[in-house]
Design an enzyme around this catalytic site. Structure first.
Site, mmCIF file in Angstrom:
data_model
loop_
_atom_site.group_PDB
_atom_site.id
_atom_site.type_symbol
_atom_site.label_atom_id
_atom_site.label_comp_id
_atom_site.label_asym_id
_atom_site.label_seq_id
_atom_site.Cartn_x
_atom_site.Cartn_y
_atom_site.Cartn_z
ATOM 1 C CE1 TYR A 150 -1.698 2.466 -0.950
ATOM 2 C CE2 TYR A 150 -1.662 3.250 1.324
ATOM 3 C CZ TYR A 150 -1.000 2.937 0.146
ATOM 4 O OH TYR A 150 0.357 3.088 0.066
ATOM 5 C CE LYS A 154 0.327 -0.405 -0.231
ATOM 6 N NZ LYS A 154 1.391 -1.026 -1.041
#
Length: 244
Positions: A150, A154
């Site tokens: 993640y 991001k």
């Protein structure tokens, strides 16, 4: 605020995405294309909004994206606002993270953003106007245990956004690209967390609470609108002071 604007929002069926769609629609957008894979939830989300068009689509499917964007171009000739909001998590410590978990998060959170932006940005540049807002996270700016995949995606969308801010405006087009980086937010993704974990999140946040979808939509609305017409290549943290 969005009068005569054509907007596209991904991850639109619930949570932050749904709030963003409603905000655009209620503030005068001519049409908001609400994209999501969850057809059942999506079909019931915007029944009272005539200027919202729910579309079930997988942003990892490049062919489907090309067909959709061609249809928008035929219908309206432009896209004024793109919000890359769709995202998933598959958390695990790195020694337990599977290749499937890595690939799935990268495909949706990073490649999906690339797919849609690549399809829409040329239309924006041709029309000399556009605002692209991509959802990052404080995890993308400062990292977090158990979120290697993640955090990579991001952080990746921030890097892409900064490149796009330079690339899309290089010939004078008023096409902007920015990110919003939320902290802990009350969404369907956090609704099932134990109360102990939720309290910990609140305690870590200087403002003493979790954010709401409206809090995040406020930041997106600002960056998507002409009120931020001289802002590009930036990351707006909406995190209650979590990362200072």
């Amino acid at each position: 605020m969005f009068n005569n604007k054509i907007c596209v929002v991904t991850g639109a069926a619930q949570g932050i995405g749904r709030t963003i769609v409603e905000r655009f629609a209620q503030n005068g957008a001519t049409m908001v294309y609400a994209l999501d894979m969850n057809g059942e939830v999506l079909s019931n989300a915007f029944m009272d909004l005539n200027n919202v068009k729910p579309i079930v689509v997988n942003i990892c499917d490049r062919s489907a994206i090309e067909v959709l964007v061609k249809q928008i171009e035929d219908d309206f000739g432009k896209v004024d606002v793109l919000v890359n909001n769709a995202g998933i998590t598959r958390d695990a410590l790195i020694d337990k993270m599977t290749e499937q978990d890595w690939d799935m998060v990268v495909d949706v959170n990073l490649k999906g953003v690339f797919n849609l932006t690549q399809a829409i940005a040329p239309m924006m540049m041709a029309n000399n106007y556009g605002s692209i807002v991509t959802m990052s996270s404080v995890v993308g700016t400062d990292g977090n245990i158990g979120q290697t995949n993640y955090a990579a995606t991001k952080g990746g969308v921030i890097a892409m956004t900064k490149g796009w801010a330079k690339e899309f405006a290089r010939k004078g087009a008023q096409v902007r690209a920015n990110c919003v980086a939320p902290g802990f937010v009350e969404t369907p993704m956090t609704a099932d967390l134990p109360e102990k974990v939720l309290n910990m999140m609140k305690e870590k946040t200087p403002l003493g609470r979790m954010g709401t979808p409206d809090d995040i939509a406020n930041g997106v609305e600002f960056l998507a609108s002409d009120k931020s017409s001289f802002i590009t290549g930036q990351v707006l943290k909406v995190d209650g002071g979590l990362v200072l």
